[in-house]
Design a protein around this motif. Sequence first.
Motif, short mmCIF file in Angstrom:
data_model
loop_
_atom_site.label_atom_id
_atom_site.label_comp_id
_atom_site.label_asym_id
_atom_site.label_seq_id
_atom_site.Cartn_x
_atom_site.Cartn_y
_atom_site.Cartn_z
N SER A 1 0.85 -1.24 -0.13
CA SER A 1 0.04 0.00 0.12
C SER A 1 0.88 1.28 0.07
CB SER A 1 -0.99 0.05 1.16
OG SER A 1 -1.63 1.16 1.35
N GLU A 2 1.94 1.18 0.92
CA GLU A 2 2.94 2.52 0.77
C GLU A 2 3.45 2.38 -0.64
OE1 GLU A 2 5.66 2.80 3.96
OE2 GLU A 2 4.50 1.81 5.18
N CYS A 3 3.62 1.45 -1.30
CA CYS A 3 4.62 1.50 -2.63
C CYS A 3 3.28 2.00 -3.65
CB CYS A 3 5.04 0.17 -3.22
SG CYS A 3 6.31 -0.51 -2.40
N SER A 4 2.25 1.77 -3.43
CA SER A 4 1.31 2.37 -4.42
C SER A 4 1.05 3.79 -4.21
CB SER A 4 -0.32 1.56 -4.13
OG SER A 4 0.05 0.03 -4.58
N ASP A 5 0.90 4.20 -2.94
CA ASP A 5 0.88 5.55 -2.45
C ASP A 5 2.07 6.50 -3.00
OD1 ASP A 5 -0.68 7.71 -1.11
OD2 ASP A 5 1.39 7.71 0.29
N LEU A 6 3.34 5.95 -3.02
CA LEU A 6 4.48 6.63 -3.48
C LEU A 6 4.23 6.78 -5.00
CD1 LEU A 6 7.29 5.21 -1.61
CD2 LEU A 6 6.46 7.32 -1.48
N HIS A 7 3.75 5.65 -5.72
CA HIS A 7 3.59 5.86 -7.18
C HIS A 7 2.46 6.63 -7.59
CE1 HIS A 7 2.00 4.35 -10.94
NE2 HIS A 7 3.29 3.65 -11.20
N ASP A 8 1.56 6.67 -6.75
CA ASP A 8 0.22 7.46 -7.28
C ASP A 8 0.63 8.93 -6.89
OD1 ASP A 8 -1.13 5.43 -7.83
OD2 ASP A 8 -2.03 5.42 -5.75
N ARG A 9 1.70 9.48 -6.22
CA ARG A 9 2.03 10.64 -5.86
C ARG A 9 3.21 10.89 -6.79
NH1 ARG A 9 0.41 12.76 -1.01
NH2 ARG A 9 -0.83 11.30 0.56
N ASN A 10 3.65 9.96 -7.70
CA ASN A 10 4.74 10.32 -8.64
C ASN A 10 6.05 10.67 -8.05
OD1 ASN A 10 5.77 10.61 -11.32
ND2 ASN A 10 5.62 12.58 -11.19
N PHE A 11 6.35 9.59 -6.74
CA PHE A 11 7.42 9.70 -6.10
C PHE A 11 8.52 8.57 -6.26
CE2 PHE A 11 5.49 12.47 -2.39
CZ PHE A 11 5.40 13.61 -3.27
#
Length: 488
Positions: free
Chosen positions: A429-439
């Motif tokens: 979930s953290e990885c997906s969040d970083l991906h969605d924020r373009n990080f």
Amino acid sequence: MPSDLLSREQALSFLDKVGITDGEETLRKDPRRFLSDLLKAYQEHVPFQCVSLLAQSSEERHVPTLEEIVEAGLSLEGGLCFTLNTFFCLLLRALGFKVDVLDGSFSLSCHPHTHEVLLLRDLSEPGDNYIIDVGGGCPFLELIPVKDLPVTRYEAGFEYRYQYLGGMVARLHRIREDSERNQNETWPWAVYRTMLEEQDVRFSDFEATTESHPGLRFIFKFRRFWEWRDVDASDEVKILTEWAEGTQPVPDLLIAGYTSWMLYTIPQRLENDPNSPLDVLDLLMRVHEVVVPLLQRVAHRTRVLVHADTRLRPHSQAKKPGHRLAMNAVFQNFLEDWSEMMFRFFEKFGSGRITRRRRLVTRTVRLEGGLEHLVNMVEEITQGDRPSRGFDRMQSPPEEGAVKDYLRPDESGLWWWDTSLPINMATISECSDLHDRNFTQLPQYSEPVLRCEDHHHSGTATLNFEVHMLLNLICNTHLAVDRHFCCS
């Protein structure tokens, strides 16, 4: 990497080109001195350069083949790290050394897998390993002993440091004048990481201990189901059978988990089979049918943990788009859930149901005109109807007042180990969040703690938790804590 790309005669001829005289005699008498001389001579005569690449049009540029790398090395043309380190690996192998290529990354790059280095193994004795890097613009002219890390050296106007960093080995460097002028300041390190932990440990058997408790010794043996067409004949099933029947001593702790491995490897063998999606699931079910009853019997003699497989990272990367699509198809969560359901089915009913065992075989069908066609067929291998071999779950109760030994089997049989699965899914979930924020360019995205770029393997956030659980499981008996507590 093929071993016949560079012959020993070509390797010895190359030594003359770079100015090493009597190289074969020095190699025989003092391999360490030979390597030290070769590292300096190689980097003096074979340049780190990208001119060859820039001289090509954008349409012509490509990753060099192994044959092109050998040509660039023998001609002293040189190239980038991929060319220089790969050729040096082939050179050392041709001279009789044990060398592996390791994946690495530059911390200043937003892309992973941007560097490679070499690991020289067992130079003077088993475990005498060294890092070699002859593929950088900042040259390093020495072997780096892995056992002595952290290591600091001064070469070519730079100060270098090799050290463990976040579960990996990092090389840091800076201009030596700056280091002498700013001894008390934070180092302006330029860093790249080398993925030693995966290449060195994964799929390997090893022994380990600790400095604080040298009497505590762990022997790890990795086994994988490979003969899945006839799983009865596989080495792994033979080992499980010997443990189940008591003809071989059992390990103190057995951890099994093979769903992801089977889902990944079986399709590679069935890629030309039009029914391969169904065959994959059928064969996986047959593996469960054979393995689960054996694990149940082994659980009578030692503690057996069945590891719940980790879940897919939906935004993980792959070198090829097609490979990424295939990985996303293989590691879907519903396939993991289905496999667990089949495992539980055979765990519950395997001792009482009549099984007809099958295996997948390849037959040659002869056609008209002398043509042949290979087809996959399922054949029965059951010799009559027979029940799966079950076991008696009854165990003698522990003595009153005895300290509970958590490694001894009891009436609970197999343990389904899914405790770390919520942590694994939280990191996804953290990885997906970083991906969605373009990080995704941040180090946190690619570092081993989360390992967001990996399709399936857990990051160290999950692995460290699992290791702590295993150590507690192993040590609780000796700690003699209250049996109502699982940890200490």
